[in-house]
Design a protein around this motif. Sequence first.
Motif, PDB file in Angstrom:
ATOM      1  N   HIS A  43       2.170 -32.982  29.338  1.00 51.17           N
ATOM      2  CA  HIS A  43       1.063 -33.536  28.542  1.00 51.17           C
ATOM      3  C   HIS A  43       0.135 -32.439  28.028  1.00 51.17           C
ATOM      4  O   HIS A  43      -0.307 -32.473  26.867  1.00 51.17           O
ATOM      5  N   ASP A  44      -0.171 -31.431  28.873  1.00 48.32           N
ATOM      6  CA  ASP A  44      -1.197 -30.441  28.531  1.00 48.32           C
ATOM      7  C   ASP A  44      -0.649 -29.163  27.894  1.00 48.32           C
ATOM      8  O   ASP A  44      -1.402 -28.427  27.259  1.00 48.32           O
ATOM      9  N   SER A  45       0.634 -28.863  28.098  1.00 44.77           N
ATOM     10  CA  SER A  45       1.197 -27.571  27.654  1.00 44.77           C
ATOM     11  C   SER A  45       0.291 -26.419  28.071  1.00 44.77           C
ATOM     12  O   SER A  45      -0.250 -25.692  27.241  1.00 44.77           O
ATOM     13  N   PRO A  46       0.082 -26.216  29.371  1.00 50.81           N
ATOM     14  CA  PRO A  46      -0.878 -25.215  29.850  1.00 50.81           C
ATOM     15  C   PRO A  46      -0.414 -23.790  29.582  1.00 50.81           C
ATOM     16  O   PRO A  46       0.752 -23.523  29.288  1.00 50.81           O
ATOM     17  N   ASP A  47      -1.367 -22.856  29.703  1.00 51.58           N
ATOM     18  CA  ASP A  47      -1.072 -21.433  29.539  1.00 51.58           C
ATOM     19  C   ASP A  47      -0.529 -20.821  30.824  1.00 51.58           C
ATOM     20  O   ASP A  47       0.083 -19.752  30.796  1.00 51.58           O
ATOM     21  N   LEU A  48      -0.758 -21.490  31.961  1.00 50.71           N
ATOM     22  CA  LEU A  48      -0.332 -20.982  33.263  1.00 50.71           C
ATOM     23  C   LEU A  48      -0.146 -22.143  34.227  1.00 50.71           C
ATOM     24  O   LEU A  48      -0.918 -23.107  34.206  1.00 50.71           O
ATOM     25  N   VAL A  49       0.879 -22.039  35.085  1.00 50.00           N
ATOM     26  CA  VAL A  49       1.117 -23.039  36.128  1.00 50.00           C
ATOM     27  C   VAL A  49       1.121 -22.342  37.476  1.00 50.00           C
ATOM     28  O   VAL A  49       1.740 -21.280  37.645  1.00 50.00           O
ATOM     29  N   ILE A  50       0.415 -22.938  38.450  1.00 54.95           N
ATOM     30  CA  ILE A  50       0.367 -22.416  39.817  1.00 54.95           C
ATOM     31  C   ILE A  50       0.944 -23.487  40.735  1.00 54.95           C
ATOM     32  O   ILE A  50       0.462 -24.619  40.777  1.00 54.95           O
ATOM     33  N   LEU A  51       2.006 -23.131  41.465  1.00 54.78           N
ATOM     34  CA  LEU A  51       2.734 -24.106  42.270  1.00 54.78           C
ATOM     35  C   LEU A  51       2.710 -23.758  43.752  1.00 54.78           C
ATOM     36  O   LEU A  51       3.110 -22.663  44.145  1.00 54.78           O
ATOM     37  N   ASP A  52       2.261 -24.701  44.576  1.00 54.84           N
ATOM     38  CA  ASP A  52       2.555 -24.620  46.002  1.00 54.84           C
ATOM     39  C   ASP A  52       4.048 -24.902  46.155  1.00 54.84           C
ATOM     40  O   ASP A  52       4.627 -25.671  45.381  1.00 54.84           O
ATOM     41  N   HIS A  53       4.688 -24.272  47.126  1.00 51.16           N
ATOM     42  CA  HIS A  53       6.120 -24.532  47.281  1.00 51.16           C
ATOM     43  C   HIS A  53       6.375 -25.808  48.074  1.00 51.16           C
ATOM     44  O   HIS A  53       7.089 -26.707  47.626  1.00 51.16           O
ATOM     45  N   HIS A  54       5.789 -25.926  49.268  1.00 42.26           N
ATOM     46  CA  HIS A  54       6.065 -27.074  50.136  1.00 42.26           C
ATOM     47  C   HIS A  54       5.147 -28.230  49.769  1.00 42.26           C
ATOM     48  O   HIS A  54       3.979 -28.277  50.149  1.00 42.26           O
ATOM     49  N   MET A  55       5.700 -29.174  48.987  1.00 47.20           N
ATOM     50  CA  MET A  55       4.967 -30.367  48.583  1.00 47.20           C
ATOM     51  C   MET A  55       5.856 -31.585  48.810  1.00 47.20           C
ATOM     52  O   MET A  55       7.081 -31.476  48.804  1.00 47.20           O
ATOM     53  N   PRO A  56       5.262 -32.747  49.016  1.00 47.14           N
ATOM     54  CA  PRO A  56       6.070 -33.954  49.253  1.00 47.14           C
ATOM     55  C   PRO A  56       6.843 -34.362  47.998  1.00 47.14           C
ATOM     56  O   PRO A  56       6.347 -34.250  46.877  1.00 47.14           O
ATOM     57  N   GLY A  57       8.073 -34.811  48.198  1.00 42.31           N
ATOM     58  CA  GLY A  57       8.857 -35.343  47.099  1.00 42.31           C
ATOM     59  C   GLY A  57       9.609 -34.297  46.305  1.00 42.31           C
ATOM     60  O   GLY A  57      10.835 -34.295  46.246  1.00 42.31           O
ATOM     61  N   MET A  58       8.897 -33.382  45.715  1.00 38.27           N
ATOM     62  CA  MET A  58       9.500 -32.346  44.879  1.00 38.27           C
ATOM     63  C   MET A  58       8.825 -31.011  45.184  1.00 38.27           C
ATOM     64  O   MET A  58       7.612 -30.881  45.064  1.00 38.27           O
ATOM     65  N   SER A  59       9.609 -30.051  45.588  1.00 37.96           N
ATOM     66  CA  SER A  59       9.041 -28.752  45.957  1.00 37.96           C
ATOM     67  C   SER A  59       8.615 -27.974  44.717  1.00 37.96           C
ATOM     68  O   SER A  59       9.027 -28.265  43.590  1.00 37.96           O
ATOM     69  N   GLY A  60       7.804 -26.939  44.951  1.00 38.31           N
ATOM     70  CA  GLY A  60       7.407 -26.060  43.857  1.00 38.31           C
ATOM     71  C   GLY A  60       8.603 -25.386  43.215  1.00 38.31           C
ATOM     72  O   GLY A  60       8.630 -25.168  41.996  1.00 38.31           O
ATOM     73  N   LEU A  61       9.596 -25.068  44.027  1.00 31.40           N
ATOM     74  CA  LEU A  61      10.805 -24.435  43.497  1.00 31.40           C
ATOM     75  C   LEU A  61      11.533 -25.373  42.538  1.00 31.40           C
ATOM     76  O   LEU A  61      12.021 -24.943  41.479  1.00 31.40           O
TER      77      LEU A  61
END
Length: 290
Positions: A43-61
Amino acid sequence: MASIVIAEDDRDIAELLKTVLSNAGHAVRTAPDGAAALDLIVHDSPDLVILDHHMPGMSGLEVADRLRAEASTHDIPVIMLSAATPAAARQLCDVTISKPVRPKHLLEAATELLEAREAHPGTAAQLADVPRLLAVSDFLTRPAQAAGLDAFAQQLAVLTGVPTAAITLMLNDSAVVAGSYGLPKWVREAGGVPAEWSPDAIVVAEDVPVLIGDSRVSDEYADTPLFAVSGVRSYASVPLHSPEGHVVGTLCVMDEAPGTCTEETVQILHSQRSAALGLLSPVGPAPADA
């Protein structure tokens, strides 16, 4: 001001990171899991994404893998946060940061990635050009002799008077070392470096030579890993073209001493392009230099 999406399931950490980046002037939105992050990113088309790896449902990886698989999100810089970074993250993310995260470290990494994106907004798209990548793949699958390319790199170092030389083939995300002389052991064992680590990404994307007399006085390159980590001060690189005219790689030389690479160095590199291409594609004649 940049637009940033943070995916972090720990609300306190998410708010801390949002505050740090917002105070630096960025527009920040947070998502509690990978699926919600993907929705925000689309939706936003951001300039940067920051991902935690261990998240419920779908990992950052998994999120990073989906971003790289889609043309519309492929080029968005990604930072991964993890207490134990998976090996595959280094192939999908621009930067990995260990938890617990130091806010200053995150802000520095975000600033560096955003500045690089602003300085060369079209580089990633040009590197990902499909006809160019097919031409690179053609060279990678030919029966070139590594020993001959290494010997050529040694000769190149002698000709230029610069102690380290390499022939590279540039993929969309990495510079593959086809032949080298004097490179650090870790680069040779890895087979290359991420594209954003090297000025060769600019050489290939913009089809121009790059000459750096002293990286420490270069606002553009001083903090890039090739120079900051390896201690390279002087650098010169010229593009290599396929017979069809695609820029497939580079000839480059580098030195830990400043001032070694000069305009004369660039001219010598230009004069050796045909010989390098002949070694990269021994099954056919090398194209003449323009």
